[in-house]
Enzyme design. Structure first.
Site, mmCIF file in Angstrom:
data_model
loop_
_atom_site.group_PDB
_atom_site.id
_atom_site.type_symbol
_atom_site.label_atom_id
_atom_site.label_comp_id
_atom_site.label_asym_id
_atom_site.label_seq_id
_atom_site.Cartn_x
_atom_site.Cartn_y
_atom_site.Cartn_z
ATOM 1 N N SER A 141 -8.182 1.567 -0.136
ATOM 2 C CA SER A 141 -8.412 1.091 1.228
ATOM 3 C C SER A 141 -8.949 2.252 2.050
ATOM 4 C CB SER A 141 -7.088 0.586 1.806
ATOM 5 O OG SER A 141 -7.266 0.230 3.140
ATOM 6 N N ASN A 142 -9.856 1.950 2.950
ATOM 7 C CA ASN A 142 -10.445 2.954 3.851
ATOM 8 C C ASN A 142 -11.202 4.053 3.098
ATOM 9 O OD1 ASN A 142 -9.359 1.927 6.452
ATOM 10 N ND2 ASN A 142 -7.395 2.333 5.468
ATOM 11 N N LYS A 197 0.822 -1.222 0.000
ATOM 12 C CA LYS A 197 0.000 0.000 0.000
ATOM 13 C C LYS A 197 0.848 1.261 0.000
ATOM 14 C CE LYS A 197 -3.089 -2.558 3.069
ATOM 15 N NZ LYS A 197 -2.138 -3.271 3.951
ATOM 16 N N LYS A 255 -3.779 -11.587 11.075
ATOM 17 C CA LYS A 255 -2.348 -11.547 11.392
ATOM 18 C C LYS A 255 -2.103 -12.311 12.685
ATOM 19 C CE LYS A 255 0.577 -9.515 14.319
ATOM 20 N NZ LYS A 255 0.494 -8.980 15.679
ATOM 21 N N SER A 256 -1.045 -13.095 12.697
ATOM 22 C CA SER A 256 -0.636 -13.730 13.936
ATOM 23 C C SER A 256 0.852 -14.009 13.869
ATOM 24 C CB SER A 256 -1.393 -15.037 14.148
ATOM 25 O OG SER A 256 -0.858 -15.691 15.270
ATOM 26 N N PHE A 265 -10.908 -9.646 13.866
ATOM 27 C CA PHE A 265 -11.186 -9.998 15.259
ATOM 28 C C PHE A 265 -11.600 -8.767 16.069
ATOM 29 C CE2 PHE A 265 -7.707 -13.229 14.180
ATOM 30 C CZ PHE A 265 -8.629 -14.124 13.658
ATOM 31 N N ARG A 307 -1.705 -20.458 15.575
ATOM 32 C CA ARG A 307 -2.836 -19.607 15.183
ATOM 33 C C ARG A 307 -2.850 -19.332 13.689
ATOM 34 N NH1 ARG A 307 -2.863 -15.098 19.985
ATOM 35 N NH2 ARG A 307 -3.998 -16.342 21.510
ATOM 36 N N LEU A 308 -1.659 -19.190 13.162
ATOM 37 C CA LEU A 308 -1.509 -18.926 11.729
ATOM 38 C C LEU A 308 -2.154 -20.072 10.912
ATOM 39 C CD1 LEU A 308 2.008 -17.653 10.927
ATOM 40 C CD2 LEU A 308 1.264 -19.600 9.669
ATOM 41 N N HIS A 342 -3.494 3.447 0.551
ATOM 42 C CA HIS A 342 -3.753 3.010 1.933
ATOM 43 C C HIS A 342 -4.923 3.771 2.566
ATOM 44 C CE1 HIS A 342 -1.425 1.128 5.551
ATOM 45 N NE2 HIS A 342 -2.719 1.091 5.758
HETATM 46 P P1 NAD Z 1 -6.528 -9.051 13.278
HETATM 47 O O1 NAD Z 1 -7.990 -8.892 13.368
HETATM 48 O O2 NAD Z 1 -5.928 -9.987 12.344
HETATM 49 O O3 NAD Z 1 -6.075 -9.356 14.767
HETATM 50 C C1 NAD Z 1 -4.770 -9.548 15.157
HETATM 51 C C2 NAD Z 1 -4.780 -9.872 16.650
HETATM 52 O O4 NAD Z 1 -5.506 -11.106 16.859
HETATM 53 C C3 NAD Z 1 -3.401 -10.089 17.189
HETATM 54 O O5 NAD Z 1 -3.392 -9.596 18.535
HETATM 55 C C4 NAD Z 1 -3.245 -11.605 17.168
HETATM 56 O O6 NAD Z 1 -2.365 -12.063 18.162
HETATM 57 C C5 NAD Z 1 -4.658 -12.085 17.467
HETATM 58 N N1 NAD Z 1 -4.944 -13.387 16.826
HETATM 59 C C6 NAD Z 1 -4.647 -13.755 15.551
HETATM 60 N N2 NAD Z 1 -5.077 -15.011 15.323
HETATM 61 C C7 NAD Z 1 -5.650 -15.448 16.452
HETATM 62 C C8 NAD Z 1 -6.269 -16.665 16.822
HETATM 63 N N3 NAD Z 1 -6.399 -17.673 15.967
HETATM 64 N N4 NAD Z 1 -6.756 -16.780 18.092
HETATM 65 C C9 NAD Z 1 -6.650 -15.765 18.952
HETATM 66 N N5 NAD Z 1 -6.070 -14.567 18.671
HETATM 67 C C10 NAD Z 1 -5.566 -14.420 17.428
HETATM 68 O O7 NAD Z 1 -6.012 -7.595 13.107
HETATM 69 P P2 NAD Z 1 -5.151 -6.639 12.270
HETATM 70 O O8 NAD Z 1 -3.704 -6.969 12.340
HETATM 71 O O9 NAD Z 1 -5.624 -5.312 12.694
HETATM 72 O O10 NAD Z 1 -5.675 -6.859 10.779
HETATM 73 C C11 NAD Z 1 -5.160 -7.858 9.953
HETATM 74 C C12 NAD Z 1 -4.357 -7.260 8.802
HETATM 75 O O11 NAD Z 1 -5.157 -6.331 8.089
HETATM 76 C C13 NAD Z 1 -3.128 -6.432 9.206
HETATM 77 O O12 NAD Z 1 -2.034 -7.237 9.587
HETATM 78 C C14 NAD Z 1 -2.906 -5.636 7.949
HETATM 79 O O13 NAD Z 1 -2.258 -6.406 6.969
HETATM 80 C C15 NAD Z 1 -4.329 -5.311 7.526
HETATM 81 N N6 NAD Z 1 -4.806 -3.996 8.009
HETATM 82 C C16 NAD Z 1 -5.029 -3.034 7.077
HETATM 83 C C17 NAD Z 1 -5.424 -1.761 7.488
HETATM 84 C C18 NAD Z 1 -5.687 -0.708 6.450
HETATM 85 O O14 NAD Z 1 -5.767 0.472 6.822
HETATM 86 N N7 NAD Z 1 -5.813 -1.062 5.196
HETATM 87 C C19 NAD Z 1 -5.624 -1.487 8.842
HETATM 88 C C20 NAD Z 1 -5.405 -2.505 9.762
HETATM 89 C C21 NAD Z 1 -4.999 -3.759 9.344
#
Ligand code: NAD
Length: 342
Positions: free
Chosen positions: A188-189, A99, A293-294, A239, A299-300, A132
């Site tokens: 995005s956004n 982005k 993301k993890s 999440f 979890r991944l 972005h």
């Molecule tokens: P997410 O919703 O993926 O949550 C991540 C959190 O959840 C972390 O604390 C992780 O430890 C926990 N988690 C992950 N898997 C889990 C599981 N199976 N069980 C329990 N907990 C778990 O949040 P995110 O990182 O905000 O969003 C994902 C991706 O989206 C980002 O990494 C990024 O690439 C993208 N993103 C984009 C924007 C944007 O402005 N375009 C903004 C935020 C995120």
């Protein structure tokens, strides 16, 4: 009935390029397949990013969602290169998204910064290159500070904006496609009105819209608009508050956690799945792509492998009923009452 009318049939297929169990969304206008489940790179530390990406590829991830702002494009690229060198995957089997940051929206900077990002990843092209945020901020020379940060003056805690319309930035994004730097471009956004405006002048339509989307923020209008216009949606922060807790976001601290909510945990045990898998399935059954993301290997794998069960119509509706318009990442807050993550 209403849901059926506003959510047209999805362009979901099994692509031979990606892992067989992962569905793909066919993008407009290129017809390229985008895996429905990918890996988000926000807050993946530089020190572990290459290894995380490598392990994610080993687990079956094929889509990586990065950004200039995440500060780990070089390390993500290192992980990819090692996976290719070890014969785990070929470049054409990966779908790489990155982005353009807010400080690089002007016509002088878009292509130059696209090339910088590609060089950081060590790639010839992005599968998807996104704006972005629809907000232009004052240019920061990468030699001075990179990534630039949301704040222009970090010590004073202030932002500076730039008078660059989205039409100017989009025209440069289109050139990135013409020059072969990106196969698909997207946004995005962006809010609905901005998308309608962009579609009026775009010579190349956006393939993907990436938005915050979780049961506290289901965004039915923009989901319907994007689908109607043939734009695929990628949901981020699936999440909900989970990701924002570590940033001390006041909203995230107030609302209950989705992953431990009674409703989500009881639906999860009814299906023999985890709460994370239920939240992801709720989004993918709505036809959206997800990029959880993890940093944990377990979890991944759990997040990737969530497409082998279906929630009932009643469960989908129950989960959607949690919507309370809770947005954790709101660019509309920036110009006035600026909330800065701690
Ligand atoms: P997410 O919703 O993926 O949550 C991540 C959190 O959840 C972390 O604390 C992780 O430890 C926990 N988690 C992950 N898997 C889990 C599981 N199976 N069980 C329990 N907990 C778990 O949040 P995110 O990182 O905000 O969003 C994902 C991706 O989206 C980002 O990494 C990024 O690439 C993208 N993103 C984009 C924007 C944007 O402005 N375009 C903004 C935020 C995120």
């Amino acid at each position: 009935m209403l849901t059926r009318r506003i959510l047209p049939k999805l362009n979901l297929v099994k692509s031979s390029i990606f892992k067989r169990s992962i569905m793909s969304i066919i993008l407009n206008p290129t017809g390229q397949a985008m895996p429905q489940v990918g890996f988000g790179l926000w807050k993946v530390p530089q020190e572990t990013c290459a290894e995380t990406v490598y392990n994610a590829i080993k687990s079956g991830y094929r889509l990586f969602d990065g950004a200039q702002d995440y500060g780990n494009e070089k390390e993500a690229g290192d992980g990819i290169r090692k996976a290719i060198a070890d014969g785990l995957v070929k470049r054409e089997e990966l779908f790489i998204t990155s982005k353009l940051w807010n400080a690089f929206h002007s016509k002088e900077h878009v292509l130059e910064m696209t090339k910088k990002s590609l060089a950081d990843w060590g790639l010839d092209y992005f599968d998807l290159w996104l704006i972005h945020f629809p907000i232009a901020q004052k240019y920061v020379d990468p030699a001075t500070r990179y990534p630039p940060n949301l704040l222009y003056d970090v010590d004073a805690g202030t932002m500076e904006f730039e008078d660059v319309p989205i039409s100017e930035t989009w025209a440069e994004m289109e050139k990135a496609v013409e020059l072969g730097y990106a196969k698909n471009i997207g946004i995005s956004n962006f809010a609905g009105a901005l998308i309608i405006d962009l579609l009026r002048y775009a010579k190349i339509k956006p393939s993907v819209l990436q938005i915050e989307h979780h049961p506290y923020l289901t965004q039915p209008q923009i989901v319907a608009l994007a689908k109607q216009r043939g734009i695929a949606i990628t949901a981020y922060s699936s999440f909900g508050p989970q990701s924002f807790l570590e940033l001390n976001h006041p909203g995230a601290q107030k609302v209950g956690l989705l992953l431990s909510s009674d409703m989500i945990t009881s639906i999860a045990s009814a299906h023999g799945k985890t709460p994370a898998q239920v939240l992801l399935r709720w989004a993918t059954q709505r036809g959206l792509a997800v990029i959880p993301k993890s940093n944990s290997q377990t979890r991944l794998a759990e997040n990737l492998n969530h497409l082998d069960f279906d929630l009932t119509e009643e469960e989908l509706a129950q989960i959607s009923g949690l919507d309370c318009g809770m947005r954790f990442n709101d660019p509309a807050d920036w110009p006035g009452q600026i909330y800065i993550f701690a």
